[in-house]
Design an enzyme around this catalytic site. Structure first.
Site, PDB file in Angstrom:
ATOM      1  N   ASP A 167      18.299 -16.289  32.305  1.00 35.71           N
ATOM      2  CA  ASP A 167      17.115 -16.430  31.774  1.00 35.71           C
ATOM      3  C   ASP A 167      15.819 -16.969  32.999  1.00 35.71           C
ATOM      4  O   ASP A 167      16.272 -17.840  33.637  1.00 35.71           O
ATOM      5  CB  ASP A 167      17.109 -17.729  31.102  1.00 35.71           C
ATOM      6  CG  ASP A 167      15.757 -18.112  30.247  1.00 35.71           C
ATOM      7  OD1 ASP A 167      15.032 -17.256  29.803  1.00 35.71           O
ATOM      8  OD2 ASP A 167      15.634 -19.355  30.013  1.00 35.71           O
ATOM      9  N   HIS A 168      14.806 -16.437  33.007  1.00 38.63           N
ATOM     10  CA  HIS A 168      13.802 -16.543  33.967  1.00 38.63           C
ATOM     11  C   HIS A 168      14.429 -16.110  35.396  1.00 38.63           C
ATOM     12  O   HIS A 168      14.170 -16.703  36.490  1.00 38.63           O
ATOM     13  CB  HIS A 168      13.195 -17.973  34.029  1.00 38.63           C
ATOM     14  CG  HIS A 168      12.477 -18.280  32.690  1.00 38.63           C
ATOM     15  ND1 HIS A 168      12.887 -18.531  31.671  1.00 38.63           N
ATOM     16  CD2 HIS A 168      10.953 -18.163  32.806  1.00 38.63           C
ATOM     17  CE1 HIS A 168      11.810 -18.542  30.815  1.00 38.63           C
ATOM     18  NE2 HIS A 168      10.642 -18.340  31.706  1.00 38.63           N
ATOM     19  N   GLU A 207      15.231  -5.130  23.775  1.00 34.62           N
ATOM     20  CA  GLU A 207      14.368  -5.274  25.121  1.00 34.62           C
ATOM     21  C   GLU A 207      12.930  -5.294  24.630  1.00 34.62           C
ATOM     22  O   GLU A 207      11.975  -6.049  25.348  1.00 34.62           O
ATOM     23  CB  GLU A 207      14.726  -4.000  25.920  1.00 34.62           C
ATOM     24  CG  GLU A 207      13.959  -4.001  27.258  1.00 34.62           C
ATOM     25  CD  GLU A 207      14.393  -2.982  28.169  1.00 34.62           C
ATOM     26  OE1 GLU A 207      15.046  -2.849  29.106  1.00 34.62           O
ATOM     27  OE2 GLU A 207      13.779  -1.609  27.670  1.00 34.62           O
ATOM     28  N   HIS A 218      10.850  -8.694  30.478  1.00 31.63           N
ATOM     29  CA  HIS A 218      10.910  -8.556  29.012  1.00 31.63           C
ATOM     30  C   HIS A 218      11.487  -9.994  28.393  1.00 31.63           C
ATOM     31  O   HIS A 218      11.918 -10.892  29.059  1.00 31.63           O
ATOM     32  CB  HIS A 218      12.053  -7.577  28.745  1.00 31.63           C
ATOM     33  CG  HIS A 218      11.803  -6.373  29.068  1.00 31.63           C
ATOM     34  ND1 HIS A 218      11.172  -5.525  28.415  1.00 31.63           N
ATOM     35  CD2 HIS A 218      12.298  -5.679  30.086  1.00 31.63           C
ATOM     36  CE1 HIS A 218      10.994  -4.230  28.947  1.00 31.63           C
ATOM     37  NE2 HIS A 218      11.678  -4.233  30.065  1.00 31.63           N
ATOM     38  N   HIS A 225       9.080  -5.826  36.432  1.00 31.81           N
ATOM     39  CA  HIS A 225       8.546  -6.080  35.178  1.00 31.81           C
ATOM     40  C   HIS A 225       9.582  -6.906  34.334  1.00 31.81           C
ATOM     41  O   HIS A 225      10.627  -6.976  34.650  1.00 31.81           O
ATOM     42  CB  HIS A 225       8.012  -4.664  34.616  1.00 31.81           C
ATOM     43  CG  HIS A 225       9.137  -4.150  34.034  1.00 31.81           C
ATOM     44  ND1 HIS A 225      10.131  -3.339  34.667  1.00 31.81           N
ATOM     45  CD2 HIS A 225       9.703  -3.822  32.709  1.00 31.81           C
ATOM     46  CE1 HIS A 225      10.928  -2.571  34.209  1.00 31.81           C
ATOM     47  NE2 HIS A 225      10.522  -3.023  32.967  1.00 31.81           N
ATOM     48  N   HIS A 283      13.065  -7.122  35.988  1.00 25.83           N
ATOM     49  CA  HIS A 283      14.196  -5.973  36.509  1.00 25.83           C
ATOM     50  C   HIS A 283      13.387  -5.135  36.920  1.00 25.83           C
ATOM     51  O   HIS A 283      11.982  -4.887  36.585  1.00 25.83           O
ATOM     52  CB  HIS A 283      15.160  -5.783  35.417  1.00 25.83           C
ATOM     53  CG  HIS A 283      14.618  -5.054  34.416  1.00 25.83           C
ATOM     54  ND1 HIS A 283      15.861  -4.038  33.639  1.00 25.83           N
ATOM     55  CD2 HIS A 283      13.476  -4.768  33.604  1.00 25.83           C
ATOM     56  CE1 HIS A 283      15.016  -3.529  32.512  1.00 25.83           C
ATOM     57  NE2 HIS A 283      13.801  -3.829  32.840  1.00 25.83           N
ATOM     58  N   CYS A 330       8.810   1.498  34.487  1.00 23.93           N
ATOM     59  CA  CYS A 330      10.080   0.752  34.610  1.00 23.93           C
ATOM     60  C   CYS A 330      10.748   0.651  35.994  1.00 23.93           C
ATOM     61  O   CYS A 330      11.554  -0.207  36.304  1.00 23.93           O
ATOM     62  CB  CYS A 330      11.301   0.935  33.565  1.00 23.93           C
ATOM     63  SG  CYS A 330      10.821   0.665  32.198  1.00 23.93           S
TER      64      CYS A 330
END
Length: 138
Positions: free
Chosen positions: A82-83, A127, A44, A42, A17, A36
């Site tokens: 996810d991903h 996070e 998490h 980037h 994100h 961020c």
């Protein structure tokens, strides 16, 4: 036996994100969001904990069937996030800044319709190992 109890389910998803407010200048976004705000995003490794609170069913002894809860999480959250790049790949964050706070609220809203209304639902989203949010608050 009328004892209220909490059950927890933990899952994980990985997502990228960028925190950014399109109404602000690049300089303001960088000042507020720092790393961020990286224009190349980037990621998490999010840890998601759902807490469901209620009275155990007299016949099953369950507050909620954990397999069913896991299936709901996978359908409503994992498959969507996810991903993925949350900013670019999801409808939920096309116009909503994907902060941990906003992600937790979105997850709660995705899961809540699938949980019996007589049960309380709480989302805890990690996070990082040290940074997490909870929704709703107690």
């Amino acid at each position: 036996m009328e004892n209220k109890i909490a059950v927890y389910r933990r899952e994980q998803f990985n997502a990228a994100h960028r925190l950014n407010n399109p109404e602000w200048s690049e300089e303001e976004n960088q000042r507020i969001f720092g790393k961020c705000n990286n224009p190349n995003y980037h990621g998490h490794n999010y840890i998601l904990e759902l807490k469901v609170v209620g009275f155990p069913d007299a016949k099953t002894g369950y507050v909620v069937d954990m397999k069913i809860l896991s299936d709901i999480i996978h359908k409503e959250v994992i498959k969507k996030f996810d991903h993925r790049n949350l900013n670019l790949d999801t409808e939920e964050f096309k116009t909503l800044n994907p902060t941990a706070e906003n992600i937790a609220i979105v997850i709660w809203n995705l899961i809540r319709p699938h949980i019996s209304s007589d049960l309380d639902l709480y989302v805890r989203l990690y996070e990082t190992e040290r940074n997490f949010v909870e929704y709703p608050t107690v």
